[in-house]
Design a protein around this motif. Sequence first.
Motif, short mmCIF file in Angstrom:
data_model
loop_
_atom_site.label_atom_id
_atom_site.label_comp_id
_atom_site.label_asym_id
_atom_site.label_seq_id
_atom_site.Cartn_x
_atom_site.Cartn_y
_atom_site.Cartn_z
N ASP A 76 0.89 -1.14 0.00
CA ASP A 76 0.00 0.00 0.00
C ASP A 76 0.95 1.21 0.00
O ASP A 76 1.82 1.31 0.87
CB ASP A 76 -0.84 -0.05 1.29
CG ASP A 76 -2.25 0.47 1.11
OD1 ASP A 76 -2.80 0.37 0.00
OD2 ASP A 76 -2.81 0.99 2.10
N HIS A 78 0.77 5.10 -0.53
CA HIS A 78 -0.05 6.30 -0.76
C HIS A 78 0.75 7.59 -0.75
O HIS A 78 1.66 7.76 0.08
CB HIS A 78 -1.11 6.40 0.35
CG HIS A 78 -2.07 5.25 0.40
ND1 HIS A 78 -2.69 4.74 -0.71
CD2 HIS A 78 -2.54 4.53 1.47
CE1 HIS A 78 -3.50 3.74 -0.34
NE2 HIS A 78 -3.41 3.59 0.97
N SER A 84 -8.01 8.42 0.78
CA SER A 84 -8.50 7.53 1.85
C SER A 84 -8.15 8.02 3.25
O SER A 84 -8.54 7.40 4.23
CB SER A 84 -7.95 6.11 1.66
OG SER A 84 -6.58 6.04 2.03
N HIS A 130 -1.95 6.30 6.59
CA HIS A 130 -1.16 5.07 6.69
C HIS A 130 -0.37 4.83 5.41
O HIS A 130 -0.75 5.31 4.34
CB HIS A 130 -2.09 3.85 6.94
CG HIS A 130 -3.04 3.61 5.81
ND1 HIS A 130 -4.21 4.33 5.65
CD2 HIS A 130 -2.99 2.76 4.75
CE1 HIS A 130 -4.83 3.92 4.57
NE2 HIS A 130 -4.11 2.97 3.98
N ASP A 162 -8.57 5.04 -4.41
CA ASP A 162 -7.92 4.02 -3.57
C ASP A 162 -7.78 2.73 -4.36
O ASP A 162 -8.33 2.57 -5.45
CB ASP A 162 -8.77 3.80 -2.30
CG ASP A 162 -7.93 3.29 -1.14
OD1 ASP A 162 -6.71 3.08 -1.31
OD2 ASP A 162 -8.51 3.10 -0.04
ZN ZN Z 1 -4.50 2.09 2.13
#
Ligand code: ZN
Length: 254
Positions: A76, A78, A84, A130, A162
Amino acid sequence: SKRGKPYLLTDSQRTELFNLVDSNKILDPVTALIIVDVQNDFISGSLAIQEGELIVSPINNILDTYKFDLVVYTLDWHPHDHISFVENVKKREIDPASKVKAEHAKVQDEVIFRIPGYEEGRIQTVWPRHCVQNTEGAKLHKDLKLLNNALYINKGTDPDIDSYSAFWDNGKLRQTQLEAELRKRKVTDVYVCGLAIDICVRFTSLDSIAHGFRTILIDSACKGVDQQSVEPSREQIRKSGGLCIDICEMGDIY
Ligand code: ZN
Ligand code: VGL
């Protein structure tokens, strides 16, 4: 150490289990293991998953025991202004330059975002910040075994959409390299494990099934965010033609 391919069940059992996906017998499977999002923020950070750290050694055991034709680590990944993050909703409510507009949250943790010109809104669950690119929280857990020649797939890199699946973003607008890399190697069987079984492991598994790969979720090497949705996630994967197994069912090495 002598590592061989995992060989799941008997051939007739395999055919029966996977006949929704492909009725041809595959006597010589080409296998991939996808290790989903085993990152610090999901284990000890801002989105820590209950008992998340307990999957690291089972995954290492799988890597020590079996030889996959391809091992994939997904991350993940970002940008700081990702859609998100709950901290970023306000900006998309008020900033006229924002590509997508946030409406007031109707349900706690869920925000409807609208793209000007499109009728349909997109529901986005918002999370604490996160897995921001290049931060400690986005790193893979320090004890996770990293194999040479593995493939790394970043997802959720577009600030405005996302991506729970390692194949597609949540709007199925753009694919990652994952499918092309699996096809290039003629992969037939995709094993999936990691975090979280009810979110990114689930959507990655469902897309793998949809792409026609025999898809095997390794249950005992996964943990969930919401304990209520773990069993329904497994059920959805089974109903879609995937298989949920325990590590001890991975079978003999050949
Ligand atoms: Zn995420
Ligand atoms: C995930 C929530 C937000 C996951 C990623 O990897 O399951 N969950 N982003």
